[in-house]
Every structure is written in C-alpha cells, then in structure tokens.
Design a protein around this motif. Structure first.
Motif, mmCIF file in Angstrom:
data_model
loop_
_atom_site.group_PDB
_atom_site.id
_atom_site.type_symbol
_atom_site.label_atom_id
_atom_site.label_comp_id
_atom_site.label_asym_id
_atom_site.label_seq_id
_atom_site.Cartn_x
_atom_site.Cartn_y
_atom_site.Cartn_z
ATOM 1 N N VAL A 38 0.863 -1.172 0.000
ATOM 2 C CA VAL A 38 0.000 0.000 0.000
ATOM 3 C C VAL A 38 0.902 1.226 0.000
ATOM 4 C CG1 VAL A 38 -1.738 1.283 1.293
ATOM 5 C CG2 VAL A 38 -1.831 -1.222 1.225
ATOM 6 N N TYR A 39 0.737 2.080 -1.022
ATOM 7 C CA TYR A 39 1.528 3.306 -1.108
ATOM 8 C C TYR A 39 0.968 4.305 -0.103
ATOM 9 C CZ TYR A 39 4.311 7.072 -2.956
ATOM 10 O OH TYR A 39 5.233 8.077 -3.082
ATOM 11 N N VAL A 40 1.849 4.915 0.692
ATOM 12 C CA VAL A 40 1.435 5.893 1.702
ATOM 13 C C VAL A 40 2.287 7.146 1.570
ATOM 14 C CG1 VAL A 40 0.667 4.091 3.287
ATOM 15 C CG2 VAL A 40 2.984 4.970 3.491
ATOM 16 N N ASP A 41 1.716 8.280 1.922
ATOM 17 C CA ASP A 41 2.471 9.535 1.893
ATOM 18 C C ASP A 41 3.307 9.708 3.158
ATOM 19 O OD1 ASP A 41 1.590 10.436 -0.641
ATOM 20 O OD2 ASP A 41 -0.290 11.111 0.253
ATOM 21 N N ASP A 42 2.746 9.359 4.297
ATOM 22 C CA ASP A 42 3.440 9.504 5.583
ATOM 23 C C ASP A 42 3.533 8.120 6.214
ATOM 24 O OD1 ASP A 42 4.058 9.832 8.334
ATOM 25 O OD2 ASP A 42 3.193 11.839 8.339
ATOM 26 N N ILE A 43 4.686 7.496 6.094
ATOM 27 C CA ILE A 43 4.813 6.097 6.526
ATOM 28 C C ILE A 43 4.650 5.953 8.042
ATOM 29 C CG2 ILE A 43 7.342 6.003 6.771
ATOM 30 C CD1 ILE A 43 7.040 3.230 5.187
ATOM 31 N N ASN A 44 5.112 6.916 8.815
ATOM 32 C CA ASN A 44 4.955 6.812 10.275
ATOM 33 C C ASN A 44 3.494 6.922 10.689
ATOM 34 O OD1 ASN A 44 7.720 6.427 11.104
ATOM 35 N ND2 ASN A 44 8.069 8.506 10.377
ATOM 36 N N GLN A 48 12.235 1.236 6.927
ATOM 37 C CA GLN A 48 13.594 0.957 6.467
ATOM 38 C C GLN A 48 13.819 1.619 5.111
ATOM 39 O OE1 GLN A 48 15.665 -1.189 8.417
ATOM 40 N NE2 GLN A 48 13.967 -0.840 9.823
ATOM 41 N N PRO A 49 15.039 2.094 4.839
ATOM 42 C CA PRO A 49 15.322 2.567 3.480
ATOM 43 C C PRO A 49 15.156 1.388 2.514
ATOM 44 C CG PRO A 49 17.094 3.156 5.001
ATOM 45 C CD PRO A 49 16.178 2.230 5.739
ATOM 46 N N LEU A 50 14.673 1.676 1.308
ATOM 47 C CA LEU A 50 14.515 0.598 0.336
ATOM 48 C C LEU A 50 15.837 -0.110 0.131
ATOM 49 C CD1 LEU A 50 11.906 2.518 -0.437
ATOM 50 C CD2 LEU A 50 11.726 0.624 -2.020
ATOM 51 N N PHE A 79 10.139 1.624 3.371
ATOM 52 C CA PHE A 79 9.159 0.546 3.370
ATOM 53 C C PHE A 79 9.217 -0.160 4.711
ATOM 54 C CE2 PHE A 79 12.854 -1.981 2.888
ATOM 55 C CZ PHE A 79 12.526 -3.295 3.165
ATOM 56 N N CYS A 80 8.176 -0.909 5.017
ATOM 57 C CA CYS A 80 8.181 -1.847 6.138
ATOM 58 C C CYS A 80 7.026 -2.815 5.936
ATOM 59 C CB CYS A 80 8.110 -1.150 7.492
ATOM 60 S SG CYS A 80 6.731 -0.069 7.725
ATOM 61 N N TYR A 81 7.211 -4.002 6.474
ATOM 62 C CA TYR A 81 6.217 -5.053 6.368
ATOM 63 C C TYR A 81 5.519 -5.221 7.715
ATOM 64 C CZ TYR A 81 7.945 -7.014 1.920
ATOM 65 O OH TYR A 81 8.278 -7.221 0.610
ATOM 66 N N LEU A 132 3.955 -1.479 3.648
ATOM 67 C CA LEU A 132 3.713 -0.044 3.510
ATOM 68 C C LEU A 132 4.924 0.524 2.789
ATOM 69 C CD1 LEU A 132 2.425 0.787 7.108
ATOM 70 C CD2 LEU A 132 1.089 0.122 5.094
ATOM 71 N N ILE A 133 4.709 1.368 1.781
ATOM 72 C CA ILE A 133 5.816 1.904 0.994
ATOM 73 C C ILE A 133 5.563 3.367 0.669
ATOM 74 C CG2 ILE A 133 4.843 1.133 -1.214
ATOM 75 C CD1 ILE A 133 7.785 0.522 -2.072
ATOM 76 N N SER A 134 6.628 4.142 0.730
ATOM 77 C CA SER A 134 6.574 5.560 0.373
ATOM 78 C C SER A 134 7.807 5.879 -0.467
ATOM 79 C CB SER A 134 6.546 6.428 1.640
ATOM 80 O OG SER A 134 6.370 7.779 1.300
ATOM 81 N N LEU A 135 7.581 6.445 -1.645
ATOM 82 C CA LEU A 135 8.672 6.721 -2.587
ATOM 83 C C LEU A 135 8.609 8.175 -3.058
ATOM 84 C CD1 LEU A 135 8.141 3.513 -4.763
ATOM 85 C CD2 LEU A 135 9.906 3.857 -3.021
ATOM 86 N N PRO A 136 8.877 9.129 -2.169
ATOM 87 C CA PRO A 136 8.777 10.527 -2.593
ATOM 88 C C PRO A 136 9.930 10.992 -3.493
ATOM 89 C CG PRO A 136 9.546 10.398 -0.334
ATOM 90 C CD PRO A 136 9.199 9.000 -0.759
#
Length: 174
Positions: A103-109, A127-129, A141-143, A154-158
């Motif tokens: 799931v792509y998220v804007d704010d991973i925390n 974690q950094p990719l 990302f984190c699982y 969860l993944i965020s790639l800004p």
C-alpha cells in the motif's frame, strides 16, 4: 497480447477468518470503504462441487461472505470468509505464491500508527529501500501482519528512483 487489452489490476482477493474484523481493520488502517457484499451468510448458492471446482477450493469448503472494498486509489480489496475442513495459515514471504501486497502511503509513520491501532503488527520500523534501483531520500518501506496473518507492505517513494535513469517505464504511483 495487445497492450490495449490489459488495463491494470482490478482487485486483490484475500481470504480472512472473520470478515467483520477484516473490514474494521482495512477501514481503520487504510480508510477502505465497503462497496457491496457479493455473498452474505444467509446465501446458500455458493457452496458445493461447482463452486469448489470453479475456485479450486478444498472439498467441503463453504463461502460464507464475500465483500468488495475500495481504497482511495488503486485496486479493490475482495474479502472472502470461508469455512472448510482444511485451511492453513497465510504464507511467509519466503513461500511460493502471492505473499504480500503493498500500500503506497504519503506519511509512513502515520500509516504505521493507523495499521497498529487497527490491530496489525509491524515487523520493523521504516527501512530505506533495500535495492540500489529504489534508493532515495525518504524512500522507505516496512512489512507488517494483519490480525488474521496476511502480510502487507507499507511503501513511500517521494524521491526520484535511480532506475528511472535507464528506462522510460515507470512504477505506478497514485
């Protein structure tokens, strides 16, 4: 196959032990909304040998509820609650077959907080990719595991991804 034939992913099907718990989890963790129920517990037209054959179910399995949910962006989530004589725990990422969805998220925390408050458990902090093709500032990302045992990333790639330098093809982003 013509490239005009395939439009994209329509939905992800997930078998859950408790449809109401799963609905609450996806609603609280990701803001998912129920679109409709295809099957309700009072329906009796989705059991038997024909359904077992069509879906390759273990003999004697009964589908009790099927619910379609939507996320704000991306494919739908089709939840299946089934009862059968032989059911197994969800796979680990090292097992063969589909083992997670992201799931792509804007704010991973913030997303982690929602995931955990909804009853999920993260395996690590963000974690950094891991791969050089995806490295970048704040690309994380984190699982985690849902209450019924499925794995979600969860993944965020800004930041721009290094692979973009070598191809015009791009990963999907909302």
């Amino acid at each position: 196959m013509s490239t005009g034939t395939v439009r994209g992913m329509d939905h992800v099907g997930i078998t859950v032990s408790d449809i109401e718990e799963a609905t609450r989890f996806f609603s609280e963790a990701f803001g998912a909304e129920v679109i409709y129920d295809s099957v309700s517990p009072s329906d009796d037209d989705v059991k038997g040998e024909e359904t077992e054959s069509i879906l390759n179910l273990f003999p004697g399995t009964r589908i009790t509820t099927v619910r379609m949910m939507k996320l704000q962006h991306g494919p739908g989530l089709e939840l299946f609650e089934m009862q059968g004589p032989e059911q197994h725990q969800p796979v680990r990422p090292s097992d063969y077959g589909i083992q997670h969805f992201a799931v792509y998220v804007d704010d991973i925390n913030e997303a982690i907080g929602l995931f955990e408050r909804a009853g999920g458990k993260m395996f690590t902090s963000p974690q950094p990719l891991m791969f050089p093709t995806e490295a970048g500032d704040n690309n994380f990302f984190c699982y985690g595991r849902t209450p019924w045992g499925s794995v979600i990333e969860l993944i965020s790639l800004p930041s721009r991804l290094p692979y973009e330098e070598s191809t015009s093809l791009r990963r999907w982003k909302p």
